[in-house]
Write a protein that holds these residues in place. Structure first.
Motif, PDB file in Angstrom:
ATOM      1  N   ASN A 106       6.327  22.810  11.981  1.00  0.00           N
ATOM      2  CA  ASN A 106       6.631  21.606  11.102  1.00  0.00           C
ATOM      3  C   ASN A 106       5.380  21.377  10.039  1.00  0.00           C
ATOM      4  OD1 ASN A 106       9.029  20.120  12.421  1.00  0.00           O
ATOM      5  ND2 ASN A 106       8.106  21.034  14.173  1.00  0.00           N
TER       6      ASN A 106
ATOM      7  N   GLU B  10       2.545  12.061   1.123  1.00  0.00           N
ATOM      8  CA  GLU B  10       3.691  11.290   2.069  1.00  0.00           C
ATOM      9  C   GLU B  10       3.629   9.601   1.901  1.00  0.00           C
ATOM     10  OE1 GLU B  10       6.159  13.034   2.614  1.00  0.00           O
ATOM     11  OE2 GLU B  10       5.124  15.112   3.040  1.00  0.00           O
TER      12      GLU B  10
ATOM     13  N   THR C  71       1.399   6.102  10.072  1.00  0.00           N
ATOM     14  CA  THR C  71       2.213   7.538  10.183  1.00  0.00           C
ATOM     15  C   THR C  71       1.743   7.931  11.559  1.00  0.00           C
ATOM     16  OG1 THR C  71      -0.184   8.816  10.042  1.00  0.00           O
ATOM     17  CG2 THR C  71       0.986   8.067   7.826  1.00  0.00           C
ATOM     18  N   ASP C  72       2.352   8.862  12.034  1.00  0.00           N
ATOM     19  CA  ASP C  72       2.199   9.465  13.589  1.00  0.00           C
ATOM     20  C   ASP C  72       0.928  10.089  13.418  1.00  0.00           C
ATOM     21  OD1 ASP C  72       4.561   8.497  14.063  1.00  0.00           O
ATOM     22  OD2 ASP C  72       5.512  10.231  13.950  1.00  0.00           O
TER      23      ASP C  72
ATOM     24  N   MET D 114       5.777  11.229  10.495  1.00  0.00           N
ATOM     25  CA  MET D 114       5.279  12.404  10.459  1.00  0.00           C
ATOM     26  C   MET D 114       3.669  12.414  11.002  1.00  0.00           C
ATOM     27  SD  MET D 114       6.337  13.427   6.383  1.00  0.00           S
ATOM     28  CE  MET D 114       5.876  14.927   6.694  1.00  0.00           C
TER      29      MET D 114
ATOM     30  N   LEU E 263       0.263  13.001  10.328  1.00  0.00           N
ATOM     31  CA  LEU E 263      -0.407  13.185   9.158  1.00  0.00           C
ATOM     32  C   LEU E 263      -1.909  12.571   9.266  1.00  0.00           C
ATOM     33  CD1 LEU E 263       1.916  11.286   6.616  1.00  0.00           C
ATOM     34  CD2 LEU E 263       1.321  13.926   7.124  1.00  0.00           C
TER      35      LEU E 263
END
Length: 740
Positions: free
Chosen positions: A280, A401, A416-417, A493, A495
């Motif tokens: 990914n 992003e 973000t994740d 996502m 990041l």
């Protein structure tokens, strides 16, 4: 009389302050007749302290007998350590007759003597990918002494590990531990090498215990994959050889060990995260395309970093991760409080000369994490501020992003994740796939952490970081940012990569207690600013919190319970609430639904006579769960409704009060509770839309105190829905929505 019994544990504990023989097990009379458990020392009956314990496993196993659910026992027989014990007997007695359960002679008693100052147990250990995972409990029997952990390999080399310290109320309930020692559970993980053995050393400064771990033997045991298939699919059509393996494993590890092994086996069937991550992450071609992308809106993002004696390798990697961003309109503002560390200063100076977007200042002294970060913030000129730790890494597309999301909406906050990365930067693990913004989850712990980006204008408005919250300064700052924001965006996502420091808190979590107290103080300050009346408690796990909302005015709760026969279940449900609930302003509306047994209607009469807050109303239509509950609501007097199944039992005295406290908040529509099966596994702990194809229960089947994903099974958070088996809502809201 006919008895069945079993002794699970028998120990002769000799402590500095007391000595006793401890016996744990279960016993019942097949026809449900009463009996006594008697202990004798040297032929004389001696007093014992008996605590009865729920044993749903025994009830289930012997369901064809009249087994009391409290058939388990925990017995202590206090003895004089100077006395010579020649013989110990333990037996059942009823109607003048007795049946011997256990007899120990002098040598057998000496064999069970335990003089250690450390009490402990290993519940399970297993291999998960490249790590050994060990969980259990331990505490020192010496007052004010704590147990520390160390791990060594077969070469006596100390191994770094990560640890979580857990609350173990089950041990307190069973009498194994006092309330003071309730935070005695542990969950350790450490990497292993093939061919080596390991030992976990527990030490309280007086005694040390070595627990030996053998990975090779464990690996051979874990290869019995047919065991997983057997347990998941049941005994039918199973190879007899497989069944034999299952029972062999269960004999060695017990039922709980088998269950834990099955869960781990099922989890291991998922794709390894390292493989998922590789699939990914953006390709080089995608990264190059991002670099040529021209956005309509191109805000400058100021990344602020406080450094303090950062290791050279970590510092360079952190700086490179910013320099290599595919979005170019950024600045990096670094404030160094290393107090004369020339290496850090030289590296920062070299990078700043090569890239004018990098700015830094050298502080005269270390001002603490909050004020050091404020110094970096003072240099920022961007539209948005991003928080970044000095030894972590940004994914190369992180800023891209962020800015891509800002094209769709002028967000106040974006996050973000993230995952964790090993010290050498080679292995990614432990991903945190976060939900969209959840205030209840955020009040339970700082699940947002990284990568957090906020408008510079909001940061100026709130005044930056506050030093009185050092240790949890980000948590406090994020609360204040959120309070001044309207639009919060979660970018799903990975990041941000948080570098693992295995030697930070693992050996002694209490050393960071100041940070956890600062986190608690941050929540309390937030609630005060929001004019919310509530109390905040530490939630067993470090860095996790429990907010208990007040119930001003103590409004009435109407508990609506549909019922068809099953009066034993209904009676247990009603009486558990009547006897245990700390919140007292409630009524029951029992909706009779086509019962056929005479005993049911006799019970309705008696229960209404016994309790003036119980009313039975009759539904005369065909079965329709929604219609039955809607019908019951017509007879309620309360401002709040609790829809409850008749086979539930209250186990927490504050359940109604806590649910009501949440439900009284204007932004809350419905409140649910964690529901357990009789064997203390989870039946319900939230419903997620999309789970299982449409919507499904998450956390089902895990243990009562198991964390669930990212600890969400043991803390308050928001879900798509809750089950109507136990659901509270505001009556006015229920009626406005048209009922169920």
């Amino acid at each position: 009389m006919q008895y069945k019994s079993c002794i699970d544990v028998i120990k002769y504990r000799i402590k500095p302050d007391e000595s006793y023989i401890r016996v744990n097990g279960w016993a019942f009379e097949k026809n449900g007749q009463p009996f006594e458990l008697i202990t004798e020392i040297n032929g004389k009956v001696v007093a014992n302290r008996l605590k009865k314990i729920k044993r749903p496993d025994v009830v289930k196993k012997f369901k064809h007998f009249a087994v009391d659910k409290m058939c388990g026992f925990h017995i202590k027989v206090y003895v004089d350590p100077e006395e010579t014990i020649e013989e110990f007997q333990f037996y059942i007695q009823a109607e003048g007759k007795k049946k011997l359960i256990k007899k120990l002679e002098k040598q057998e008693i000496l064999d069970i003597v335990d003089r250690s100052s450390i009490s402990h147990n290993i519940d399970q250990y297993y291999i998960d990918k490249e790590h050994i995972v060990v969980s259990g409990w331990t505490f020192s029997n010496i007052e004010n002494m704590s147990v520390k952990y160390k791990v060594f390999d077969s070469d006596e080399k100390e191994i770094k590990f990560t640890a979580q310290i857990l609350n173990r109320p089950d041990l307190v309930e069973a009498g194994f531990a006092s309330k003071e020692n309730s935070r005695c559970g542990f969950h350790l993980e450490f990497p292993y090498e093939r061919g080596k053995t390991y030992k976990l050393r527990l030490s309280d400064g007086i005694n040390a215990i070595n627990i030996h771990l053998f990975p090779e033997k464990l690996m051979r045991r874990q290869k019995v994959k047919s065991t997983i298939g057997f347990a998941r699919q049941g005994i039918k059509k199973t190879n007899p050889r497989t069944i034999k393996k299952v029972f062999h494993y269960m004999r060695e590890n017990g039922v709980r060990g088998l269950k834990a092994y099955i869960i781990q086996g099922v989890n291991r069937r998922e794709k390894p995260y390292a493989e998922w991550f590789a699939e990914n992450m953006p390709s080089e071609e995608e990264l190059q395309q991002q670099k040529t992308k021209i956005f309509e809106k191109q805000p400058k993002i100021s990344i602020i970093v406080p450094t303090y004696k950062t290791p050279e390798g970590f510092l360079r990697e952190m700086l490179d991760s910013v320099v290599n961003q595919t979005y170019a309109n950024w600045e990096l503002c670094v404030a160094d409080g290393s107090e004369g560390d020339k290496t850090v200063e030289e590296i920062l100076d070299n990078y700043a000369k090569k890239d004018k977007r990098i700015r830094y200042c050298i502080l005269d002294k270390n001002l603490g994490i909050a004020d050091n970060t404020n110094a970096a913030l003072q240099m920022a000129t961007g539209d948005y501020i991003g928080l970044f730790d000095h030894d972590d890494l940004l994914a190369p597309n992180a800023l891209y992003e962020i800015v891509a999301a800002l094209q769709e909406e002028d967000y106040d906050i974006l996050y973000t994740d993230e995952d964790k990365i090993t010290g050498d930067g080679k292995e990614h693990n432990d991903p945190n796939f976060k939900p969209d913004f959840s205030m209840d989850l955020f009040r339970s712990h700082n699940y947002i952490t990284h990568f957090f980006v906020v408008k510079h204008s909001i940061m100026k408005k709130i005044g930056g970081f506050r030093s009185e919250y050092d240790g949890s300064q980000d948590y406090d700052l994020m609360f204040r940012c959120i309070e001044n924001s309207e639009k919060i965006k979660h970018i799903p996502m990975i990041l941000y990569h948080w570098r693992i420091h295995q030697n930070s808190v693992a050996g002694d979590p209490a050393s960071k207690m100041y940070a956890y107290d600062a986190g608690k103080k941050a929540i309390e300050a937030h609630l005060k600013r929001m004019h919310i009346s509530a109390t905040v408690e530490h939630q067993g796990l470090w860095g996790m919190y429990h907010v208990k909302y007040d119930t001003p005015g103590n409004p009435m709760i109407s508990i609506v319970i549909p019922n068809k026969d099953h009066v034993e279940d209904l009676d247990t449900c009603i009486r558990s609430i009547q006897s245990k609930s700390s919140y007292r302003n409630f009524e029951f509306v029992i909706v009779e639904n086509n019962s056929t047994e005479k005993e049911t209607f006799a019970y309705y009469e008696s229960i209404q006579k016994e309790f003036d807050n119980v009313r039975v109303v009759t539904w005369k239509g065909i079965f329709n769960y929604s219609a039955i509950n809607n019908f019951g609501v017509n007879y309620t007097n309360g401002e709040y409704l609790l829809f409850l199944n008749n086979d539930t039992e209250m186990i927490s005295e504050d359940a109604l009060k806590e649910m009501l406290g949440c439900c009284m908040r204007e932004e809350v529509g419905a409140v649910g509770a964690k529901l357990l099966y009789e064997d203390d596994t989870v039946q319900h702990a939230g419903v997620v839309v999309g789970f299982g194809g449409y919507a499904g229960h998450v956390n089902t089947g895990i243990g009562r105190d198991d964390y669930g994903y990212m600890v969400r099974a043991v803390i308050n958070c928001n879900y798509s829905a809750v089950t109507a088996a136990c659901m509270m809502t505001r009556k006015s809201l229920f009626l406005r929505g048209g009922g169920i």
